[in-house]
Enzyme design. Structure first.
Site, PDB file in Angstrom:
ATOM      1  N   HIS A 157       0.829  -1.210   0.000  1.00  0.00           N
ATOM      2  CA  HIS A 157       0.000   0.000   0.000  1.00  0.00           C
ATOM      3  C   HIS A 157       0.864   1.261   0.000  1.00  0.00           C
ATOM      4  O   HIS A 157       1.831   1.388   0.751  1.00  0.00           O
ATOM      5  CB  HIS A 157      -1.018  -0.004   1.143  1.00  0.00           C
ATOM      6  CG  HIS A 157      -0.478   0.010   2.529  1.00  0.00           C
ATOM      7  ND1 HIS A 157      -0.123   1.184   3.188  1.00  0.00           N
ATOM      8  CD2 HIS A 157      -0.260  -0.990   3.423  1.00  0.00           C
ATOM      9  CE1 HIS A 157       0.278   0.892   4.410  1.00  0.00           C
ATOM     10  NE2 HIS A 157       0.222  -0.420   4.581  1.00  0.00           N
ATOM     11  N   ASP A 206       6.166   0.682   6.787  1.00  0.00           N
ATOM     12  CA  ASP A 206       4.716   0.515   6.614  1.00  0.00           C
ATOM     13  C   ASP A 206       4.166   1.614   5.714  1.00  0.00           C
ATOM     14  O   ASP A 206       3.767   2.661   6.207  1.00  0.00           O
ATOM     15  CB  ASP A 206       4.028   0.538   7.982  1.00  0.00           C
ATOM     16  CG  ASP A 206       2.553   0.200   7.907  1.00  0.00           C
ATOM     17  OD1 ASP A 206       2.122  -0.398   6.908  1.00  0.00           O
ATOM     18  OD2 ASP A 206       1.833   0.535   8.853  1.00  0.00           O
ATOM     19  N   GLU A 219      -4.894   1.942   2.493  1.00  0.00           N
ATOM     20  CA  GLU A 219      -5.013   0.780   3.366  1.00  0.00           C
ATOM     21  C   GLU A 219      -5.171   1.197   4.817  1.00  0.00           C
ATOM     22  O   GLU A 219      -5.920   0.578   5.577  1.00  0.00           O
ATOM     23  CB  GLU A 219      -3.774  -0.120   3.219  1.00  0.00           C
ATOM     24  CG  GLU A 219      -3.849  -1.431   3.985  1.00  0.00           C
ATOM     25  CD  GLU A 219      -3.347  -1.352   5.419  1.00  0.00           C
ATOM     26  OE1 GLU A 219      -3.598  -2.296   6.187  1.00  0.00           O
ATOM     27  OE2 GLU A 219      -2.701  -0.354   5.778  1.00  0.00           O
ATOM     28  N   ASP A 245       3.326  -6.360   3.456  1.00  0.00           N
ATOM     29  CA  ASP A 245       2.880  -5.282   4.344  1.00  0.00           C
ATOM     30  C   ASP A 245       3.237  -5.617   5.796  1.00  0.00           C
ATOM     31  O   ASP A 245       2.442  -5.420   6.703  1.00  0.00           O
ATOM     32  CB  ASP A 245       1.367  -5.059   4.197  1.00  0.00           C
ATOM     33  CG  ASP A 245       0.875  -3.844   4.991  1.00  0.00           C
ATOM     34  OD1 ASP A 245       1.715  -2.997   5.359  1.00  0.00           O
ATOM     35  OD2 ASP A 245      -0.336  -3.754   5.258  1.00  0.00           O
TER      36      ASP A 245
END
Length: 467
Positions: A279, A291, A325, A353
C-alpha cells in the site's frame, strides 16, 4: 511397461524442471542483491516525499513518482486507477500532561488516533479511569465512566513469538475504544501504544465511531509506552489525578486519489492475472518506510527482476500499489470491484505489508490441496533460509480478491522489531536495512515466478497413473 515409461518420463521431467527453477531463482536473488532497485526507490519515497496519508500532498506525489518509475521499466501497461479516499488531517501537534495538583504537571507524549475528532478549543481535562480492555470498561458501567477520560492500558502480550498475534490481541481497544467509552459518557480516550518495547514514541492507527451520534464522539489519542507506564503508576498512587490533552485533527470530505498499476502481459495465458503489491499510503508521523514503503518498492522490483532475469511470464503479472489501506481500504476494495466487473481471472495475489526486515517465508490463504502444491516448492527456498510456509492470512489490500480458486499470500519477514516502528515517528528510512529489503524483493519474485510457471490448479489424480 507403458506405466513404468510414463513414471520414468514424469520423474525426469520433474527433475529437469526443479533444476531449471533452482537456476532461475538463484538468478533472481543474485540480481536483487547486486543490482536491486528497491532501496533507491525507497530512499526517494521516504526522504524526498515522506509521509503519504490518504488525501495528502505526499500521497499525490507518491502516485506520480511510482507511476513514472514503473513507466521507466518498459512494462506493457502502466495506469492509474481512480479511487475516492478519506482525508483526515492531524493539524497542530498534540499536547498533554498529567496534573497531580494545581500547577504541578508532568508532560507526556501522545498523538491523535486516525479518524479522531478534535478536542474543544481549551482541550479536555478530567479524572482518569484505567482499564485493561473493552470488557473491563463495560463492566464499570456508565456511573463510573461518565465525565472521565478512559485510559486503555492493555499491553501487547510479550511472550507471543508471533508479534502480529500480540498486536491483534489488543488492537480492539485502539480501534473501538472511543466508540465504547463514548456510549458510556466518557469525555476522552487515551490508549497505550501498540508497541512491545518501552519508548517515548506514541503510535497512531485507525479508530472508529461506528454509528455513534456526533454528539457522543469523543477525542481519542495514543500515549507512548513509557508514559503509559508512568500514568498507570501515578494513578496507583493518586487515583484523583487529572489528565489534560489537546488535539486539533479534522475529518474533511473525501478526495480523489489513485491506485498505481503496472503490468507485464502474459505470453501464454494473458487472461490469467497474478498480483503483487503493497500500500502506497502511510501514516503521517514518520515517512512510512516499513509501513508500507518497503512493500511498495519490493513489489515494483518483482516485475523488474523477472524482466532482467530473462524470464518471460506465461500469465499477466501486475504490480498494484494500493491507496488508503491505513484508514479505509478503499484502494483494495476498488481494485477488486473493477476486476470483478471485468470478469478478470485472478489466480494468485501476494502482498508485502509487514516491514522490510529479513524475509522468513509466506503465509497462504488457500485450499489444502493448493497448499500441498506450494509445500512442494519449499526446498527451492531452503538455500535462502526461507523456511516459513504456513496457512494463514495474506494481506489487507488483496483480501477483497478472495474467491474460490485464487491463492492469496503474504510475505512474512522477521517481525520482532516491526512494532517498534509501526505507525510511529521512527518509521523512517534509516530503520531499513538494504540487504534485508532486497532479500524480500527476491523472495517475492521467486514465488511469483513459480505461480506463473505452474499456476494454481491441482490436476494430478490417481487416474494419471493408469495404464
Amino acid at each position: 511397461m507403458k506405466y513404468f515409461n510414463f513414471i520414468f518420463l514424469l520423474v525426469l521431467t520433474l527433475e529437469i524442471s526443479a533444476q531449471s527453477d533452482a537456476e532461475n531463482i538463484k538468478k533472481i536473488y543474485s540480481q536483487s542483491l547486486t543490482d536491486g532497485k528497491s532501496y533507491e526507490w525507497l530512499r526517494h519515497l521516504s526522504n524526498n516525499i515522506g509521509a503519504r496519508l490518504s488525501g495528502s500532498y505526499g500521497a499525490e506525489q507518491a502516485v506520480a513518482y511510482t507511476k513514472e518509475e514503473l513507466e521507466k521499466l518498459g512494462l506493457d501497461k502502466v495506469w492509474l486507477q481512480p479511487v475516492m479516499v478519506p482525508k483526515w488531517i492531524r493539524g497542530l501537534p498534540e499536547f498533554a500532561y498529567i496534573e497531580t495538583k494545581q500547577g504541578k504537571t508532568t508532560h507526556v507524549n501522545i498523538c491523535a488516533l486516525g479518524g479522531s475528532v478534535e478536542t474543544p478549543n481549551g482541550g479536555v481535562r478530567a479524572q482518569v479511569v484505567e482499564v485493561m480492555g473493552i470488557d473491563e470498561l463495560k463492566a464499570l458501567g456508565k456511573d463510573r465512566v461518565q465525565g472521565k477520560i478512559v485510559f486503555f492500558n492493555r499491553p501487547m502480550q510479550a511472550d507471543l513469538i508471533n508479534t502480529f498475534e500480540a498486536y491483534g490481541g489488543c488492537s480492539d481497544q485502539r480501534y473501538s475504544g472511543a466508540y465504547e467509552a463514548g456510549k458510556l459518557g466518557a469525555v476522552g480516550v487515551i490508549v497505550r501504544s501498540l508497541n512491545l518495547r518501552l519508548d517515548d514514541f506514541p503510535h497512531t492507527g485507525s479508530m472508529t465511531y461506528a454509528d455513534l451520534p456526533v454528539s457522543q464522539r469523543i477525542p481519542s489519542a495514543a500515549i507512548s509506552t513509557n508514559d503509559a507506564e508512568l500514568l498507570s503508576t501515578m494513578l496507583a498512587l493518586d487515583p484523583s489525578l487529572s489528565f489534560f490533552f489537546k488535539q486539533n485533527c479534522q475529518q474533511l470530505d473525501d478526495v480523489l486519489s489513485y491506485n498505481v498499476i503496472g503490468e507485464i502481459t502474459g505470453s501464454e495465458f494473458p487472461e490469467e492475472y497474478i498480483v503483487v503489491g503493497g500500500h502506497l499510503d502511510s501514516w503521517d508521523l514518520g515517512d512510512g518506510s516499513h509501513d508500507d514503503g518497503a512493500g511498495v518498492v519490493q513489489s515494483m522490483d518483482v516485475l523488474r527482476l523477472l524482466k532482467i532475469s530473462g524470464i518471460t511470464p506465461k500469465r499477466s503479472i501486475r504490480v498494484v500499489l494500493f491507496m488508503n489501506e491505513e484508514n479505509g481500504l478503499r484502494g483494495g476494495k476498488k481494485y477488486a470491484e473493477i476486476a470483478k466487473s471485468k470478469n478478470e481471472k485472478h489466480i494468485f495475489a501476494l502482498e508485502s505489508d509487514s516491514g522490510g526486515f529479513t524475509p522468513r517465508g509466506f503465509s497462504f490463504d488457500c485450499s489444502d490441496a493448493q497448499f500441498q502444491k506450494v509445500l512442494g516448492w519449499k526446498e527451492l527456498f531452503k538455500p535462502y533460509l526461507i523456511h516459513y510456509f504456513e496457512k494463514g492470512g495474506s494481506g489487507a489490500d488483496i483480501g477483497p480478491l478472495k474467491s474460490d480458486g485464487i491463492v492469496l499470500a503474504g510475505l512474512r519477514p522477521d517481525s520482532q522489531r516491526y512494532f517498534d516502528h509501526h505507525h510511529a515517528a521512527n518509521d523512517t528510512f534509516d530503520a531499513v536495512n538494504k540487504r534485508e529489503l532486497e532479500l524480500g524483493a527476491a523472495t517475492m519474485a521467486s514465488l511469483v515466478y513459480l505461480f506463473d510457471t505452474y499456476g494454481t490448479a491441482v490436476e494430478i489424480t490417481n487416474d494419471t497413473f493408469k495404464d
